[in-house]
Design an enzyme around this catalytic site. Structure first.
Site, PDB file in Angstrom:
ATOM      1  N   SER A 123      44.259  46.877  28.232  1.00 23.73           N
ATOM      2  CA  SER A 123      42.909  47.460  28.186  1.00 23.73           C
ATOM      3  C   SER A 123      42.215  47.266  29.530  1.00 23.73           C
ATOM      4  O   SER A 123      41.122  47.768  29.747  1.00 23.73           O
ATOM      5  CB  SER A 123      42.070  46.820  27.079  1.00 23.73           C
ATOM      6  OG  SER A 123      41.840  45.466  27.380  1.00 23.73           O
ATOM      7  N   HIS A 144      46.463  50.805  22.846  1.00 19.61           N
ATOM      8  CA  HIS A 144      45.902  49.451  22.907  1.00 19.61           C
ATOM      9  C   HIS A 144      45.719  48.823  21.525  1.00 19.61           C
ATOM     10  O   HIS A 144      44.890  49.272  20.738  1.00 19.61           O
ATOM     11  CB  HIS A 144      44.554  49.519  23.655  1.00 19.61           C
ATOM     12  CG  HIS A 144      43.872  48.202  23.765  1.00 19.61           C
ATOM     13  ND1 HIS A 144      42.523  48.032  23.534  1.00 19.61           N
ATOM     14  CD2 HIS A 144      44.349  46.970  24.071  1.00 19.61           C
ATOM     15  CE1 HIS A 144      42.204  46.763  23.704  1.00 19.61           C
ATOM     16  NE2 HIS A 144      43.296  46.094  24.023  1.00 19.61           N
ATOM     17  N   GLU A 156      43.722  51.859  20.053  1.00 20.70           N
ATOM     18  CA  GLU A 156      43.025  52.848  20.886  1.00 20.70           C
ATOM     19  C   GLU A 156      44.051  53.647  21.683  1.00 20.70           C
ATOM     20  O   GLU A 156      44.906  53.066  22.361  1.00 20.70           O
ATOM     21  CB  GLU A 156      42.050  52.137  21.837  1.00 20.70           C
ATOM     22  CG  GLU A 156      40.862  51.522  21.095  1.00 20.70           C
ATOM     23  CD  GLU A 156      39.974  50.664  21.982  1.00 20.70           C
ATOM     24  OE1 GLU A 156      38.754  50.683  21.791  1.00 20.70           O
ATOM     25  OE2 GLU A 156      40.511  49.936  22.853  1.00 20.70           O
ATOM     26  N   ASN A 195      36.571  46.722  23.187  1.00 22.18           N
ATOM     27  CA  ASN A 195      36.281  45.611  24.099  1.00 22.18           C
ATOM     28  C   ASN A 195      34.911  45.750  24.755  1.00 22.18           C
ATOM     29  O   ASN A 195      34.307  44.760  25.169  1.00 22.18           O
ATOM     30  CB  ASN A 195      37.367  45.486  25.176  1.00 22.18           C
ATOM     31  CG  ASN A 195      38.545  44.671  24.687  1.00 22.18           C
ATOM     32  OD1 ASN A 195      38.488  44.057  23.621  1.00 22.18           O
ATOM     33  ND2 ASN A 195      39.623  44.668  25.448  1.00 22.18           N
TER      34      ASN A 195
HETATM   35  N1  3HC Z   1      48.894  36.183  14.010  1.00 19.66           N
HETATM   36  C1  3HC Z   1      49.328  36.868  12.926  1.00 19.66           C
HETATM   37  N2  3HC Z   1      48.715  36.842  11.749  1.00 19.66           N
HETATM   38  C2  3HC Z   1      47.606  36.105  11.660  1.00 19.66           C
HETATM   39  C3  3HC Z   1      47.082  35.362  12.720  1.00 19.66           C
HETATM   40  C4  3HC Z   1      47.789  35.423  13.969  1.00 19.66           C
HETATM   41  N3  3HC Z   1      47.369  34.768  15.052  1.00 19.66           N
HETATM   42  N4  3HC Z   1      45.979  34.713  12.317  1.00 19.66           N
HETATM   43  C5  3HC Z   1      45.817  35.041  11.029  1.00 19.66           C
HETATM   44  N5  3HC Z   1      46.788  35.892  10.633  1.00 19.66           N
HETATM   45  C6  3HC Z   1      46.966  36.501   9.329  1.00 19.66           C
HETATM   46  C7  3HC Z   1      47.802  35.607   8.493  1.00 19.66           C
HETATM   47  O1  3HC Z   1      48.536  36.353   7.586  1.00 19.66           O
HETATM   48  C8  3HC Z   1      46.722  34.799   7.809  1.00 19.66           C
HETATM   49  O2  3HC Z   1      47.124  34.158   6.662  1.00 19.66           O
HETATM   50  P1  3HC Z   1      47.889  32.722   6.698  1.00 19.66           P
HETATM   51  O3  3HC Z   1      47.280  31.885   7.746  1.00 19.66           O
HETATM   52  O4  3HC Z   1      47.657  32.242   5.343  1.00 19.66           O
HETATM   53  O5  3HC Z   1      49.319  33.051   6.969  1.00 19.66           O
HETATM   54  C9  3HC Z   1      45.714  35.869   7.507  1.00 19.66           C
HETATM   55  O6  3HC Z   1      45.697  36.674   8.698  1.00 19.66           O
HETATM   56  C10 3HC Z   1      44.348  35.369   7.192  1.00 19.66           C
HETATM   57  O7  3HC Z   1      44.027  34.437   8.145  1.00 19.66           O
HETATM   58  P2  3HC Z   1      43.011  33.269   7.875  1.00 19.66           P
HETATM   59  O8  3HC Z   1      42.941  32.993   6.405  1.00 19.66           O
HETATM   60  O9  3HC Z   1      43.384  32.163   8.826  1.00 19.66           O
HETATM   61  O10 3HC Z   1      41.608  33.762   8.384  1.00 19.66           O
HETATM   62  P3  3HC Z   1      40.873  35.142   8.295  1.00 19.66           P
HETATM   63  O11 3HC Z   1      40.901  35.690   6.923  1.00 19.66           O
HETATM   64  O12 3HC Z   1      39.595  34.934   9.014  1.00 19.66           O
HETATM   65  O13 3HC Z   1      41.723  36.127   9.197  1.00 19.66           O
HETATM   66  C11 3HC Z   1      41.795  36.954  11.407  1.00 19.66           C
HETATM   67  C12 3HC Z   1      42.106  35.785  10.500  1.00 19.66           C
HETATM   68  C13 3HC Z   1      42.573  38.181  10.937  1.00 19.66           C
HETATM   69  C14 3HC Z   1      42.269  36.582  12.810  1.00 19.66           C
HETATM   70  C15 3HC Z   1      40.251  37.227  11.308  1.00 19.66           C
HETATM   71  O14 3HC Z   1      39.552  36.046  11.549  1.00 19.66           O
HETATM   72  C16 3HC Z   1      39.765  38.269  12.260  1.00 19.66           C
HETATM   73  O15 3HC Z   1      39.853  39.455  12.007  1.00 19.66           O
HETATM   74  N6  3HC Z   1      39.225  37.813  13.435  1.00 19.66           N
HETATM   75  C17 3HC Z   1      38.737  38.712  14.450  1.00 19.66           C
HETATM   76  C18 3HC Z   1      39.885  39.114  15.333  1.00 19.66           C
HETATM   77  C19 3HC Z   1      39.464  40.065  16.407  1.00 19.66           C
HETATM   78  O16 3HC Z   1      38.306  40.403  16.578  1.00 19.66           O
HETATM   79  N7  3HC Z   1      40.426  40.541  17.187  1.00 19.66           N
HETATM   80  C20 3HC Z   1      40.168  41.423  18.297  1.00 19.66           C
HETATM   81  C21 3HC Z   1      40.197  40.636  19.547  1.00 19.66           C
HETATM   82  S1  3HC Z   1      39.936  41.624  20.994  1.00 19.66           S
HETATM   83  C22 3HC Z   1      41.476  42.112  21.470  1.00 19.66           C
HETATM   84  O17 3HC Z   1      42.468  41.756  20.913  1.00 19.66           O
HETATM   85  C23 3HC Z   1      41.527  43.059  22.619  1.00 19.66           C
HETATM   86  C24 3HC Z   1      42.383  42.565  23.783  1.00 19.66           C
HETATM   87  O18 3HC Z   1      42.403  43.595  24.763  1.00 19.66           O
HETATM   88  C25 3HC Z   1      41.878  41.315  24.395  1.00 19.66           C
END
Ligand code: 3HC
Length: 288
Positions: A123, A144, A156, A195
């Site tokens: 990105s 992305h 994206e 982003n």
């Molecule tokens: N990798 C893979 N799967 C994951 C994970 C990871 N790092 N973290 C969580 N999960 C999955 C797992 O299946 C997990 O269940 P488990 O831990 O029991 O196996 C499930 O999601 C649920 O996780 P949690 O119960 O720990 O917590 P949440 O329900 O809050 O979900 C989350 C975790 C999906 C990471 C959620 O908190 C979320 O959506 N967070 C926001 C993430 C976000 O905004 N991402 C965008 C970032 S910007 C980007 O990527 C752009 C780049 O250009 C920088």
């Protein structure tokens, strides 16, 4: 085989993004390779994906049969050229370095079949900056994903001015076939859409923290309990990586020349201390 019906996908880079993107492709039924220059990166990706999938099966999110079939389709390798020669689509998720990406795209252009689409997960680096290193700029765009790629629905699709409509349509269809929700951008812009939104929130969160208005933990609590965000902005920085956040700001500064684009003081300090977040065991929070 045509670009409309890709069957074989090669993902370059076995880091957190590349490995999960490859798993998504294999789960969706594509013959997929995940390639890295370092064998230990490939081995680490294989171990982590097995752990992740074992958890998904234990929690009945997927069946053991589906996961086993996906791993049958997924090759972990350092043989980039052998894979690229068979690929219908190459998804580049390598290091965020323009020189390295340009060299990589030029080499992929020489190795891949004529119909192969070359996309980048970046990105920070828009595809117009790598497309002209190839002889097929019309088959290059950004594609992305978001972290964690196994979970986040959005992809994206960002064409540069020379990307063909056919490539954009293939990329949109590919994203849908991976079970993702594509978002099509009409033109290149630093940070794309998500982003940009996230950056605005993060900038404000860092300002509130650095001005001493609230502790970072409380700012995270506000985002989660007042706005229902799944994570607070500081937790999210630890997930994405403070090194990545730092790099995104520097890349934006390179394009805007505006000092306001530079990393915030607290980000620079954490970056210099090597506190990158979950990947190093410490960032805003302690994971040790
Ligand atoms: N990798 C893979 N799967 C994951 C994970 C990871 N790092 N973290 C969580 N999960 C999955 C797992 O299946 C997990 O269940 P488990 O831990 O029991 O196996 C499930 O999601 C649920 O996780 P949690 O119960 O720990 O917590 P949440 O329900 O809050 O979900 C989350 C975790 C999906 C990471 C959620 O908190 C979320 O959506 N967070 C926001 C993430 C976000 O905004 N991402 C965008 C970032 S910007 C980007 O990527 C752009 C780049 O250009 C920088």
């Amino acid at each position: 085989m045509t670009t409309e019906t890709p069957k074989h996908i090669t993902v370059i880079g076995a880091g957190a993004m590349g490995s999960q993107i490859a798993m998504v492709c294999a789960l969706a039924g594509y013959d997929t390779d995940v390639v890295d220059i370092a064998q230990d990166a490939v081995d680490r990706a294989e171990t982590q994906l097995h752990e992740r999938m074992d958890r998904d099966v234990a929690k009945q999110r997927r069946t053991a049969e589906d996961v086993a079939a996906a791993f049958e389709r997924l090759t972990f390798t350092t043989d980039r050229d052998g894979c690229a020669a068979q690929a219908d689509v190459v998804i580049e998720a390598a290091v965020e370095d323009l020189g390295i990406k340009r060299k990589l795209f030029a080499e992929l252009d020489r190795i891949c079949p004529e119909h192969t689409i070359l996309v980048t997960n970046s990105s920070n680096i828009v595809s117009s900056r790598v497309a002209d290193a190839t002889g097929r700029p019309e088959k290059v765009c950004n594609f992305h994903f978001f972290n964690p790629a196994l979970v986040m629905q959005c992809v994206e699709v960002v064409p540069h001015v020379g990307t063909s409509r056919k490539t954009v349509d293939t990329a949109l269809e590919l994203a849908r076939s991976l079970g993702k929700q594509p978002v099509e951008l009409k033109k290149e812009v630093p940070g794309f859409v998500a982003n940009r939104l996230l950056g605005a929130l993060r900038t404000e969160a860092l300002k509130l923290y650095e001005d001493g208005v609230a502790d970072f933990e409380d700012i995270d609590i506000a985002a989660k309990t007042a706005l229902r965000h799944p994570m607070g902005p500081f937790e999210l920085m630890d997930l994405v990586g403070i090194d990545v956040v730092h790099l995104i700001r520097l890349a934006e500064y390179e394009q805007t020349g505006d000092p306001a684009s530079l990393p915030a003081r607290s980000i620079r300090e954490k970056y210099e201390a090597g506190e990158y977040g979950r990947k190093t065991g410490k960032g805003w929070y302690d994971y040790s």
